[in-house]
Design an enzyme around this catalytic site. Sequence first.
Site, short mmCIF file in Angstrom:
data_model
loop_
_atom_site.label_atom_id
_atom_site.label_comp_id
_atom_site.label_asym_id
_atom_site.label_seq_id
_atom_site.Cartn_x
_atom_site.Cartn_y
_atom_site.Cartn_z
N CYS A 2 0.86 -1.17 0.00
CA CYS A 2 0.00 0.00 0.00
C CYS A 2 0.90 1.23 0.00
CB CYS A 2 -0.86 0.01 1.25
SG CYS A 2 -1.70 -1.56 1.50
N ARG A 27 1.15 1.89 -6.05
CA ARG A 27 1.44 0.89 -5.03
C ARG A 27 0.20 0.08 -4.65
NH1 ARG A 27 6.25 1.79 -2.44
NH2 ARG A 27 5.54 0.56 -0.70
N TRP A 74 -3.57 -1.83 -1.36
CA TRP A 74 -3.52 -3.05 -2.16
C TRP A 74 -3.95 -4.14 -1.21
CZ3 TRP A 74 -0.69 -7.72 -2.26
CH2 TRP A 74 -0.75 -8.41 -3.48
N ASN A 100 1.05 0.02 6.15
CA ASN A 100 1.46 -0.74 4.96
C ASN A 100 2.26 -1.93 5.46
OD1 ASN A 100 2.49 -1.67 2.53
ND2 ASN A 100 4.13 -0.14 2.47
N GLY A 101 1.83 -3.13 5.08
CA GLY A 101 2.52 -4.34 5.53
C GLY A 101 1.50 -5.40 5.90
N GLU A 487 11.35 -11.52 -20.55
CA GLU A 487 10.99 -10.17 -20.16
C GLU A 487 9.88 -9.63 -21.07
OE1 GLU A 487 11.16 -8.34 -17.76
OE2 GLU A 487 10.92 -6.29 -18.46
N LYS A 491 6.15 -8.43 -19.81
CA LYS A 491 5.59 -7.10 -20.11
C LYS A 491 4.20 -7.25 -20.71
CE LYS A 491 7.56 -5.01 -18.28
NZ LYS A 491 8.79 -5.16 -17.58
N GLU A 494 1.52 -8.44 -18.08
CA GLU A 494 1.11 -7.55 -17.00
C GLU A 494 0.30 -6.34 -17.46
OE1 GLU A 494 4.20 -5.92 -14.48
OE2 GLU A 494 5.59 -5.74 -16.14
N HIS A 510 9.69 -30.05 -27.68
CA HIS A 510 9.54 -31.01 -26.59
C HIS A 510 8.20 -30.86 -25.88
CE1 HIS A 510 13.62 -32.40 -27.12
NE2 HIS A 510 14.01 -31.13 -27.18
N LYS A 607 3.46 -1.52 -7.77
CA LYS A 607 4.83 -1.26 -8.21
C LYS A 607 5.84 -1.90 -7.27
CE LYS A 607 8.03 0.85 -10.60
NZ LYS A 607 8.33 0.22 -11.90
O1 M6R Z 1 11.45 -3.09 -7.18
P1 M6R Z 1 11.91 -4.41 -7.69
O2 M6R Z 1 12.86 -4.28 -8.83
O3 M6R Z 1 12.49 -5.29 -6.62
O4 M6R Z 1 10.61 -5.13 -8.25
C1 M6R Z 1 10.66 -6.46 -8.70
C2 M6R Z 1 9.41 -6.84 -9.44
O5 M6R Z 1 8.29 -6.73 -8.63
C3 M6R Z 1 9.19 -5.96 -10.69
O6 M6R Z 1 10.29 -6.01 -11.55
C4 M6R Z 1 7.93 -6.43 -11.46
O7 M6R Z 1 8.14 -7.69 -12.00
C5 M6R Z 1 7.57 -5.41 -12.53
N1 M6R Z 1 6.19 -5.06 -12.43
C6 M6R Z 1 7.77 -5.91 -13.91
O8 M6R Z 1 7.44 -4.96 -14.87
#
Ligand code: M6R
Length: 612
Positions: A2, A27, A74, A100-101, A487, A491, A494, A510, A607
């Site tokens: 959060c 967040r 969140w 937050n936590g 990667e 992208k 998400e 395979h 994020k």
């Molecule tokens: O802040 P961080 O780099 O530790 O975050 C790691 C992942 O949560 C972050 O890279 C996530 O996979 C992204 N949303 C990808 O775009």
Amino acid sequence: MCGIVGYIGNQKASPILINGLLRLEYRGYDSAGISTIEKNGLSIMKDKGRVKNLYNLEGIDNLTGTIGIAHTRWATHGKPSQENSHPHMDNSKTFSVVHNGIIENYHELRNFLTEKGYTFYSQTDTEVIPNLVHYYYNKDEKNDDLKFLRAVKNACSDLKGSYAIEIICKNHPNCMIVTRKDSPLVIGKGENENYISSDIPAILSFTKNFYLLDDFEFAILTTNSVDFYNKNLEHIQKETKSIEWNAASAEKDGYEDFMLKEIYEQPTAIRETIGAKFNDSSKCEFDELNFTKEYLSSLNKIYFIACGTAMHAGLVGKNIMEKLCKIPTEVDVASEFRYRDPLVDNKTLCIFISQSGETADTIAALKLCKEKGAKTLAVSNVIGSSITREADYSIYTHAGPEIAVASTKAYTSQVVLVAILAIYFAQILELDNKQINDLKKDIIELPKKIEETLKISENVKGFSKKIYQEKDVFFLGRGVDEAVAKEGSLKLKEISYIHSESYPAGELKHGPIALIENGITVVSIITEKHLVEKMISNIQEVITRGAKTLVITNQNVDENMFDMTIKIPETNSFISPILSIIPLQLLSYYISKEKGLDVDKPRNLAKSVTVE
Ligand code: M6R
């Protein structure tokens, strides 16, 4: 995951709080709320859904309090709803809290408080906190200045889990108390006002001077002061840190979305991250590091540990460390690594990559490696973040604030920084000079080549229009291109919600090739010269089965074979992922826009993932 904001000063708190929440919305965006101290006591305004909903709440414009706390959620415990939104109050409406936590022992604490006569109105773990503070506050017979702080401290001693907490009390209308354990919280120092936030960009327009709170520390904020206490409530001193980011870097600056802006900021992010590392001497230096040939030669392995996109940067790092530095290198997802009983000892160098520096799984893995005697090195974008405070060494990407949930410029900056780190190691180890010099030269040329790649990659917009309604997309690569395939696939998932899979191209036969049927889209990356023919054969196999193909390459291939080819500039294969990911970032972006989705705030995601 959060976001929390706090303000104390002479201005009306509510607009400042809402403004801060809007910047922290990445967040979490399940609900939002603010609590201020008004003339007649504590006020709480909250609702489920986005922060902007707060503007519609009746009475929000009438708030005049100059002290307040705020939260964007969140959801973890309890579905997104009005009653589960923060802030939460104790039963007597004396204390108001945002958190937050996760409080792991909240069941136990709830039972304890219920037996003492407290009632709970939400399903959240957080609601135990204000009630626990109230319990200790009432038990305390001393009526001195520190009574409020003692109650917060006693309550926190009962909490297990992670927390960044802000708490205000109607009996102490001129102060706010904050504390943290394993969740981020920064204190911004202003002129006759002070701020709290989960991260720096949210309050960058108010101040560039920040205090960082360590685990189990407490701060009491008033309009003119910030006092710090350790876990034994002994008064401690802290210095402010100044941050070089400017406020404009946390704005969209004319772009439709933060993600698009951040994709286009990559030439600058890479330029800044390279910085002066290659400037004057023939040797590349990291002021923060003091590794010796003896230590690096003694390593049994390097481990890259991270999550999501940052882990994908680690995969690229493995390729460079093994080929350039000849050090065996492994890559692991932090949440798995921790429970694997990993083979780590004082001859292992553990490198943690994290944009935010606050990812809970990565922090926990780091602590484990330290316990096992390994040296730990953090690669982060945020100075003073938790990971950098825990690690033995820290080096920084200089990507500037990354606001969009989907990571773009942070990833490419991580890759370039890890490549520079590998050069630094290779120089200390006195390894192949030609290979080192070639890589250096290619790194220096990168920002220009990224600019070129951005121009060329605009062409994927047309392809995105053809495929945005698809259900499945496959990404293929071999060697380092397989890391890019992973990667690219992440992208797409998400931000477009299209199911996608990435595979080492040779693995297709395979099993996964059974899924290839007429019209399915297959995206392939080809940047490794010695793998071109093998890749072409694998792509041919999917074309035969009716696949639509997009190829990202810097090699000589017969473009007529594919539905679309994006020809990116040539560069060293160690760093080619920095260029080859760009068309894939833009492809995901355009598909998401074509579908009318919220690119910067994809559903269910946040994020910074500060829960395990
Ligand atoms: O802040 P961080 O780099 O530790 O975050 C790691 C992942 O949560 C972050 O890279 C996530 O996979 C992204 N949303 C990808 O775009």
